[in-house]
Design a protein around this motif. Sequence first.
Motif, PDB file in Angstrom:
ATOM      1  N   ARG A  29       2.658   7.517   6.896  1.00 34.50           N
ATOM      2  CA  ARG A  29       1.830   6.697   7.775  1.00 34.50           C
ATOM      3  C   ARG A  29       1.236   7.510   8.923  1.00 34.50           C
ATOM      4  N   ALA A  30       1.914   8.580   9.293  1.00 36.58           N
ATOM      5  CA  ALA A  30       1.424   9.401  10.403  1.00 36.58           C
ATOM      6  C   ALA A  30       0.318  10.350   9.972  1.00 36.58           C
ATOM      7  N   GLY A  31       0.211  10.641   8.694  1.00 40.28           N
ATOM      8  CA  GLY A  31      -0.784  11.591   8.210  1.00 40.28           C
ATOM      9  C   GLY A  31      -1.887  10.916   7.429  1.00 40.28           C
ATOM     10  N   ASP A  32      -2.697  11.749   6.773  1.00 47.09           N
ATOM     11  CA  ASP A  32      -3.804  11.209   5.995  1.00 47.09           C
ATOM     12  C   ASP A  32      -3.806  11.725   4.567  1.00 47.09           C
ATOM     13  N   THR A  33      -2.646  12.252   4.092  1.00 43.83           N
ATOM     14  CA  THR A  33      -2.561  12.729   2.720  1.00 43.83           C
ATOM     15  C   THR A  33      -2.231  11.576   1.781  1.00 43.83           C
ATOM     16  N   ASP A  34      -2.269  11.882   0.471  1.00 46.93           N
ATOM     17  CA  ASP A  34      -1.999  10.852  -0.535  1.00 46.93           C
ATOM     18  C   ASP A  34      -0.511  10.542  -0.671  1.00 46.93           C
ATOM     19  N   GLY A  35       0.331  11.454  -0.232  1.00 45.56           N
ATOM     20  CA  GLY A  35       1.761  11.237  -0.384  1.00 45.56           C
ATOM     21  C   GLY A  35       2.575  12.278   0.345  1.00 45.56           C
ATOM     22  N   VAL A  36       3.872  11.998   0.460  1.00 41.16           N
ATOM     23  CA  VAL A  36       4.833  12.909   1.089  1.00 41.16           C
ATOM     24  C   VAL A  36       6.018  13.031   0.140  1.00 41.16           C
ATOM     25  N   LEU A  37       6.345  14.252  -0.264  1.00 39.24           N
ATOM     26  CA  LEU A  37       7.471  14.445  -1.173  1.00 39.24           C
ATOM     27  C   LEU A  37       8.440  15.469  -0.602  1.00 39.24           C
ATOM     28  N   LEU A  38       9.676  15.410  -1.094  1.00 36.08           N
ATOM     29  CA  LEU A  38      10.686  16.389  -0.695  1.00 36.08           C
ATOM     30  C   LEU A  38      10.595  17.621  -1.581  1.00 36.08           C
ATOM     31  N   THR A  39      11.019  18.743  -1.032  1.00 33.25           N
ATOM     32  CA  THR A  39      11.221  19.946  -1.827  1.00 33.25           C
ATOM     33  C   THR A  39      12.703  20.288  -1.812  1.00 33.25           C
ATOM     34  N   ASP A  40      13.172  20.923  -2.892  1.00 35.97           N
ATOM     35  CA  ASP A  40      14.602  21.192  -3.023  1.00 35.97           C
ATOM     36  C   ASP A  40      14.979  22.531  -2.404  1.00 35.97           C
ATOM     37  N   ALA A  41      16.209  22.954  -2.645  1.00 32.61           N
ATOM     38  CA  ALA A  41      16.727  24.168  -2.019  1.00 32.61           C
ATOM     39  C   ALA A  41      15.956  25.410  -2.432  1.00 32.61           C
ATOM     40  N   ASP A  42      15.294  25.361  -3.586  1.00 31.06           N
ATOM     41  CA  ASP A  42      14.507  26.496  -4.069  1.00 31.06           C
ATOM     42  C   ASP A  42      13.022  26.343  -3.757  1.00 31.06           C
ATOM     43  N   GLY A  43      12.675  25.337  -2.952  1.00 32.31           N
ATOM     44  CA  GLY A  43      11.288  25.128  -2.586  1.00 32.31           C
ATOM     45  C   GLY A  43      10.452  24.422  -3.625  1.00 32.31           C
ATOM     46  N   ASP A  99       8.846  21.299  -5.732  1.00 33.87           N
ATOM     47  CA  ASP A  99       8.459  19.914  -5.465  1.00 33.87           C
ATOM     48  C   ASP A  99       9.372  18.949  -6.211  1.00 33.87           C
ATOM     49  N   GLN A 100       9.697  17.844  -5.538  1.00 33.17           N
ATOM     50  CA  GLN A 100      10.469  16.769  -6.153  1.00 33.17           C
ATOM     51  C   GLN A 100       9.631  15.495  -6.069  1.00 33.17           C
ATOM     52  N   PRO A 101       8.698  15.304  -6.991  1.00 29.17           N
ATOM     53  CA  PRO A 101       7.780  14.160  -6.921  1.00 29.17           C
ATOM     54  C   PRO A 101       8.444  12.817  -7.117  1.00 29.17           C
ATOM     55  N   LEU A 102       9.707  12.809  -7.547  1.00 32.77           N
ATOM     56  CA  LEU A 102      10.437  11.545  -7.690  1.00 32.77           C
ATOM     57  C   LEU A 102      11.385  11.318  -6.523  1.00 32.77           C
ATOM     58  N   VAL A 103      11.091  11.956  -5.397  1.00 36.37           N
ATOM     59  CA  VAL A 103      11.716  11.628  -4.112  1.00 36.37           C
ATOM     60  C   VAL A 103      10.564  11.662  -3.122  1.00 36.37           C
ATOM     61  N   GLU A 114       0.819  -1.209   0.000  1.00 38.90           N
ATOM     62  CA  GLU A 114       0.000   0.000   0.000  1.00 38.90           C
ATOM     63  C   GLU A 114       0.856   1.264   0.000  1.00 38.90           C
ATOM     64  N   SER A 115       2.069   1.178   0.537  1.00 40.26           N
ATOM     65  CA  SER A 115       2.991   2.321   0.518  1.00 40.26           C
ATOM     66  C   SER A 115       4.037   2.084  -0.560  1.00 40.26           C
ATOM     67  N   VAL A 116       4.228   3.074  -1.421  1.00 43.43           N
ATOM     68  CA  VAL A 116       5.188   2.952  -2.523  1.00 43.43           C
ATOM     69  C   VAL A 116       6.110   4.165  -2.518  1.00 43.43           C
ATOM     70  N   VAL A 117       7.392   3.905  -2.459  1.00 41.57           N
ATOM     71  CA  VAL A 117       8.389   4.973  -2.585  1.00 41.57           C
ATOM     72  C   VAL A 117       8.742   5.092  -4.062  1.00 41.57           C
ATOM     73  N   VAL A 118       8.658   6.313  -4.583  1.00 46.18           N
ATOM     74  CA  VAL A 118       8.957   6.580  -5.992  1.00 46.18           C
ATOM     75  C   VAL A 118      10.198   7.459  -6.060  1.00 46.18           C
ATOM     76  N   LEU A 119      11.197   6.987  -6.801  1.00 47.04           N
ATOM     77  CA  LEU A 119      12.502   7.653  -6.825  1.00 47.04           C
ATOM     78  C   LEU A 119      13.016   7.758  -8.250  1.00 47.04           C
ATOM     79  N   SER A 120      13.755   8.816  -8.521  1.00 49.70           N
ATOM     80  CA  SER A 120      14.534   8.869  -9.747  1.00 49.70           C
ATOM     81  C   SER A 120      15.877   8.203  -9.493  1.00 49.70           C
ATOM     82  N   ALA A 121      16.593   7.902 -10.561  1.00 51.07           N
ATOM     83  CA  ALA A 121      17.851   7.160 -10.417  1.00 51.07           C
ATOM     84  C   ALA A 121      19.067   8.066 -10.382  1.00 51.07           C
TER      85      ALA A 121
END
Length: 319
Positions: free
Chosen positions: A131-145, A147-151, A106-113
Amino acid sequence: MTAYEPTGAQDPGDARHDAGRGVGYDAVVLAGGAARRLGGVDKPGVRVGGRPLLDRVLAACADARTTVVVADPRPAARAVTWAREDPPGGGPLAALGAGLRHTTAESVVVLSADLPFLDEGTVRRLLAALRAGDTDGVLLTDADGRDQPLVAAYRASALRRELAALARGHDGLTGLPLRRLTGALDLTRVPDPVASFDCDTWDDIATARARIREHGHVLDEWISAVKDELGLDLDVDTKLLLDLARDAAHGVARPAAPLTTFLVGYAAAQAKGGQGGPEAVAEASRKAAALALRWAEEAAAAKSDQAPDATPDTRPDAG
């Protein structure tokens, strides 16, 4: 050491990946891009710190029950499931859809190579936030803010729902940008300029190669590279080994440092029929360090013309 196994060869039920890690997850790594900004070079195979970028990312998601790499099959540091979008080169959404078909968690980590600084800790942090929240996903943002949807870590049900909707509305996923997906999802964002750093240009590659050779990173990077090269899955107390090497060099002779650490490793490998693990390394290190200290004490006593007391209750190793 490299290993390649064809699609389906990986056992998705391998329970060892879930030990101590909470609920199991799957990983999808997108590695089939054209790398135009790198002149079309094989970007997943570009080495940073002596290791291909793809292998560095695979190490970060080593706990996954199933790891799917969407690309043409190639040598890799560990066994994975290979997938390909149809037609090849259909873009990230088509690649994600192809990879997701091979997952069951049910949990899938999506990453670029192309993430040289991603590590297991970041992957676990993403999963914990999911797992702690109720959103569809958690993604990182980079130094410029940005979205990085492949992390990111996603709920597989949300990915499948939105990918299906996009495919119906656009006669497939080929050529669709990632923002069509992320714009339809409820996402949590976590700033991390280091782990989100990706290598799109040769300047990025040069930056990554320089950073891992900085004083605060080089030793951990070297140990990780050696373990990958030798096919070792072993976490050891690096500080303990360094302290041992220092004691052997100072208390005995400088060449004693590498020879002693080699013998400690060999002894640990022989312990319990080869099943000693990190505990065996630590125990062998403690014994060797105690021996090195005894040598140093004897040398100090000899220099001061004081014969070491050989009675059992006063020797350096008494008790």
